[in-house]
Design an enzyme around this catalytic site. Structure first.
Site, PDB file in Angstrom:
ATOM      1  N   HIS B 262     -27.194  13.149 -18.461  1.00 52.49           N
ATOM      2  CA  HIS B 262     -26.028  12.304 -18.170  1.00 52.49           C
ATOM      3  C   HIS B 262     -24.809  13.116 -17.768  1.00 52.49           C
ATOM      4  O   HIS B 262     -24.015  12.694 -16.928  1.00 52.49           O
ATOM      5  CB  HIS B 262     -25.630  11.491 -19.401  1.00 52.49           C
ATOM      6  CG  HIS B 262     -26.229  10.132 -19.456  1.00 52.49           C
ATOM      7  ND1 HIS B 262     -25.994   9.189 -18.506  1.00 52.49           N
ATOM      8  CD2 HIS B 262     -27.074   9.558 -20.354  1.00 52.49           C
ATOM      9  CE1 HIS B 262     -26.649   8.078 -18.814  1.00 52.49           C
ATOM     10  NE2 HIS B 262     -27.322   8.277 -19.922  1.00 52.49           N
ATOM     11  N   ASP B 361     -30.969   1.622 -22.983  1.00 50.05           N
ATOM     12  CA  ASP B 361     -29.977   1.772 -21.918  1.00 50.05           C
ATOM     13  C   ASP B 361     -30.076   0.653 -20.891  1.00 50.05           C
ATOM     14  O   ASP B 361     -29.090   0.288 -20.262  1.00 50.05           O
ATOM     15  CB  ASP B 361     -30.189   3.102 -21.174  1.00 50.05           C
ATOM     16  CG  ASP B 361     -29.604   4.272 -21.931  1.00 50.05           C
ATOM     17  OD1 ASP B 361     -28.795   4.040 -22.839  1.00 50.05           O
ATOM     18  OD2 ASP B 361     -29.953   5.426 -21.599  1.00 50.05           O
ATOM     19  N   HIS B 420      11.732 -18.674 -47.116  1.00 49.76           N
ATOM     20  CA  HIS B 420      10.303 -18.905 -47.348  1.00 49.76           C
ATOM     21  C   HIS B 420      10.127 -19.827 -48.566  1.00 49.76           C
ATOM     22  O   HIS B 420       9.398 -20.820 -48.513  1.00 49.76           O
ATOM     23  CB  HIS B 420       9.577 -17.579 -47.623  1.00 49.76           C
ATOM     24  CG  HIS B 420       9.316 -16.744 -46.403  1.00 49.76           C
ATOM     25  ND1 HIS B 420      10.318 -16.194 -45.644  1.00 49.76           N
ATOM     26  CD2 HIS B 420       8.151 -16.376 -45.804  1.00 49.76           C
ATOM     27  CE1 HIS B 420       9.781 -15.509 -44.639  1.00 49.76           C
ATOM     28  NE2 HIS B 420       8.463 -15.606 -44.719  1.00 49.76           N
TER      29      HIS B 420
END
Lengths: 430, 430
Positions: B262, B361, B420
Site C-alpha cells: 500500500h 478490503d 434555572h
C-alpha cells in the site's frame, strides 16, 4: 439590544441568515500558546506541569503531591447537606439509568454464503475528565461526563481540575466521589489536557478526554484530537423556545434567562406566533432579570444575543429551528409532537409546557453535554458511545471464500494491488 | 532491515515499547499553508478554488464548469468490463447489507415517575466524500465511504476529487455512479475540504466530510473539525498477523505484503510461536516481493517497518496486540476465538486461516476505513453513525416534575444558577 424580527417582514430572510451565521465563539488566538504548552509537557513532563501550575494557578502542591486523595472526595460527600446529597444521588441514579439503556449490542451472524460477520463494542481503557475551576465548576457537569464513562465500562477515570491558590471546590469533590472517579489531579488548563494525552512520569495517559473548559482547554483538545479521542468542540450555550400565547409569559421569560445566566455570550431565542405574547415575555424578562444574582451576565447575553421572532404560524418554526440547529429546543405547545416530528437538527428537545430546560440540565437523565453553535447538524450529545469503540470481525470458510473471493481478486487487480489478489488466489488454489 | 524480536530476550520490553511508540506519520509541517488556503477559500470562494486548482492540478476546467456530469459517471459504469462490473456490484450489495444492520434504533419510553424520555437518530443533510487523485484513487474506498452515508439516509452526497491536468479515473466515476453520488466536483486538496466545509457560490456546504487524502487534506479536515464533522484522522495502514506453524508460510508472507504494497510507511507485523516458521515466512517474503508490480513500495515498507516477533506461546499475543491496537489483526490459528476474546483494541479482526485481510478490503461487508496508528484504542471504523446524529428528548408532566423538580432546584441553587431553579419553581407553584 435584543433583536426582534417578524417572519413576514421583507428583510427577514437576510436578518435570520445573519443570526444563523453569526458565531459567538471567541476567536482568541490561543493556538500557538497551546502548541507550546503541549510540546513542553510532552518533552519535560511533570517539570513543565509544575511550572505552568505555579504560573497560571499560583499554586505549588505540598510535597510535590499533585493528587487529591480519594479520601478527601469521600469526606466532601459525607459533609454535604442531606437535601443536596439526596439530590445528587437522585441525579446520578437517573443519569445512570438513561445511559445504561444506551449500551450498544454486539453483532455476530453468518450470512447466506457462510461468511461470519459482526462487531464487538469495548470500552476504552482510560478516560480523562476535565473540570474547570471557578465559575464553570459544576458538580452536575461532572456527573454527566463521569457516569457515561463508568456505564461504558471504562476502568480508569481520571479527573483534572485547576485549584487556583490551592483552593478546591468541595461540591465537585463530592460529585467525583459519587461518580466513582479513580484519580483526581490538581492540574488545569492546556497543560492538564497535554498530560492526559501524552502522559508524564506520574500521570498515566488516557484514551479519551471529555469535559468543558476555557479557550485554552478547548484548543488543546482540538490539537490533540487523534492522539486521543475527544468530545465535540463546545461553544457557548443556546436555547430556542417555541411557544404559543397559551403559555405563562413569566415561565417562558425565565426559561430564556436560564440560558442567558450561564454566560455573556449565551444565546436565547424565542419563536412565537403572537406579537402581544412576545411583548409580555420581553417585559417579563426585564422584571425577572433584575432579581437574578447573575443579572449582569444574563443582561449582557440577552441584550447582545437575545432574539424574538414573531411568525404568522408556528408551522414556520421547524424550518427555522433546523437552520439554527440549537443545543436546546423547548416546544411549549399543547401538541409539541407535531412540531418535533419536523425538527431534524437539535441537541435536545423539551416537549410541552411543564418541561423547562433546567430539568434536563440536572436530573431528567439524558446528557446535558450537547452540541452547540449549530453542531447539532452533525453531532450528538455525550453518550456511552464516546467512551467505547467497535471492532469489526470477519471469519471465512473455504466455501465463503470461493463464493466472493473471485470478485475481490478482480477489484484488487483493477486497483493494481497484486499481493491483495494473490492472498486470496493462494487460498483458492488459483 | 526488518526487525526480529523474541519475547524471551532481555531487551524485548524496551524494543517492543519502541515499536508501539513509533509514529510512522509524516510530521510535514503543512498546518500554516492549509490555514491560509482555508481562509482564502472562505473569503474568496470559487475564485480561490480556481487559482489553487490551476496551481496544484495544472488544470482550468472548460467554461469554468467544475462539475463532472453524472452522465459521465453512468457512462464509465456502463463501459466497465462485465466481470469488474459484477464484482463492484457484489461488493456494493454486501457493503450495503452489512451497514443496513448498523442503523441505530430510536428510543422512546416513559419511566416510573411518568417522565417520557428518549432519543431520535437522524441523518445529516449533506456529506462530502474526498477521493484522492493518483495512486490512492480506489473505487473500493469510494464504496466504503459513500454507501454508509446513503444507508444512513443522507440526501446529498458530494464527491470532490482532483483531476490533475484534467484527467479523471474512470473506475472512480463508475463507483460514484454505483454508489449514487449526487455531485462530483473536479477540486482536490485542502481547497476542496475548505469548499465543502464553508461552501462557495457554486458549491453548497456539507455537514460531514470523510475519505482519505494526503497530508494537506488530512490537516484541512483536522482544522475544520467542529465546523463540520469528520471521520477519524487517518495515518498509514498496518497489519498484525498472529499465526502458528500450521499455516502455509507463503500465505502468511503474502498477507504481510498485502499491507506493505500500500505504502512505503505501511507496517506489517507477524507474531508467531515458532522460530522456524518465522524463518520460512521471512524467506518467502523475499521470494514473493520480487514478483510484485509494487515491489519497490512493499520492500521499502517491509525493510523499514516490518517486524517479526517470536513468542514462547501465542497466549502472549493478545497483550501485544492490545498494546499495538492495530488497524487489521489476522488470527490464523485453528481456534482463533480464544485469542480474539482477549483482544480489546483492534480496528478489524480476521479469524482463521482462510480469511485474508484483502477479503475485508473489498467484499466481506464491514467497512475498510479503520482506525490506524493505535487509534483503535479509542475509535472505530467508519459506519452509518458517522453520518447520523442523535437528538435526545424529554417530556414532563406535572406529576413527574413534582417528583424530581425539587432535587433539580437544590442542585441549581448549589451551582448558583437561580433562573434555572426558578424555571422549575414557577411550574411547581413554589
Amino acid at each position: 439590544m435584543m433583536q426582534r424580527l417578524r417572519s413576514s417582514d421583507p428583510g427577514f430572510a437576510r436578518d435570520f441568515a445573519r443570526i444563523v451565521r453569526d458565531r459567538r465563539e471567541s476567536d482568541e488566538s490561543v493556538a500557538r500558546d497551546v502548541q507550546t504548552i503541549i510540546e513542553d509537557v510532552r518533552l519535560r513532563g511533570d517539570e513543565a506541569l509544575a511550572e505552568y501550575t505555579e504560573k497560571f494557578d499560583g499554586h505549588v502542591p505540598e510535597d510535590g503531591n499533585w493528587q487529591i486523595p480519594l479520601e478527601d472526595c469521600r469526606e466532601a460527600f459525607d459533609a454535604l447537606q442531606p437535601e443536596l446529597r439526596a439530590a445528587l444521588e437522585l441525579a446520578a441514579q437517573r443519569i445512570r439509568a438513561y445511559h445504561e439503556a444506551q449500551l450498544p449490542e454486539d453483532r455476530d451472524y453468518t450470512d447466506a454464503i457462510g461468511m461470519r460477520l459482526g462487531a464487538r463494542w469495548r470500552a476504552v481503557d482510560g478516560a480523562g475528565l476535565y473540570v474547570p475551576g471557578g465559575r464553570a465548576a459544576y458538580p452536575s457537569s461532572l456527573l454527566m461526563n463521569a457516569i457515561p464513562a463508568r456505564v461504558a465500562g471504562v476502568e480508569r477515570l481520571v479527573m483534572m481540575t485547576p485549584t487556583p491558590k490551592g483552593e478546591v471546590n468541595p461540591l465537585v469533590l463530592a460529585a467525583a466521589h459519587l461518580a466513582g472517579v479513580d484519580e483526581v489531579w490538581r492540574v488545569g488548563g492546556a497543560q492538564a489536557i497535554a498530560a492526559l494525552a501524552h502522559g508524564t512520569k506520574t500521570i498515566k495517559p488516557v484514551d479519551v478526554i471529555t469535559g468543558p473548559g476555557n479557550a485554552w482547554v478547548a484548543e488543546a483538545k482540538r490539537q490533540l484530537f487523534g492522539v486521543v479521542g475527544i468530545d465535540m468542540v463546545a461553544g457557548p450555550s443556546e436555547i430556542l423556545v417555541i411557544a404559543d400565547a397559551k403559555n405563562d409569559p413569566q415561565w417562558i421569560a425565565v426559561d430564556l434567562l436560564s440560558q442567558a445566566e450561564h454566560d455573556p455570550v449565551a444565546q436565547s431565542i424565542l419563536i412565537t406566533d403572537d406579537a402581544a405574547f412576545a411583548d409580555q415575555v420581553a417585559d417579563m424578562i426585564g422584571v425577572e432579570i433584575a432579581m437574578l444574582p447573575k443579572a449582569k451576565i444574563a443582561k449582557a447575553s440577552w441584550d447582545a444575543y437575545g432574539v424574538i421572532i414573531v411568525v404568522d404560524s408556528l408551522d414556520e418554526a421547524p424550518a427555522l429551528a433546523n437552520a439554527l440547529a440549537a443545543e436546546h429546543v423547548e416546544i411549549a405547545t399543547d401538541n409539541p409532537e407535531v412540531l418535533f416530528d419536523q425538527i431534524r437538527h437539535a441537541g435536545s428537545v423539551f416537549l410541552g409546557r411543564v418541561t423547562p430546560e433546567a430539568i434536563g440540565d440536572y436530573i431528567a437523565g439524558p446528557n446535558h453535554v450537547l452540541p452547540t453553535g449549530r453542531r447539532a447538524r452533525f453531532s450528538s450529545g455525550l453518550s456511552v458511545l464516546d467512551f467505547m469503540k467497535r471492532t469489526s470481525f470477519i471469519a471465512g470458510t473455504d466455501q465463503a471464500l470461493a463464493a466472493i473471493g473471485p470478485a475481490a481478486i478482480a477489484l484488487a487487480e483493477a486497483e493494481g494491488l497484486t499481493a491483495h489478489a494473490r492472498s486470496i488466489e493462494l487460498r483458492l488454489g488459483i
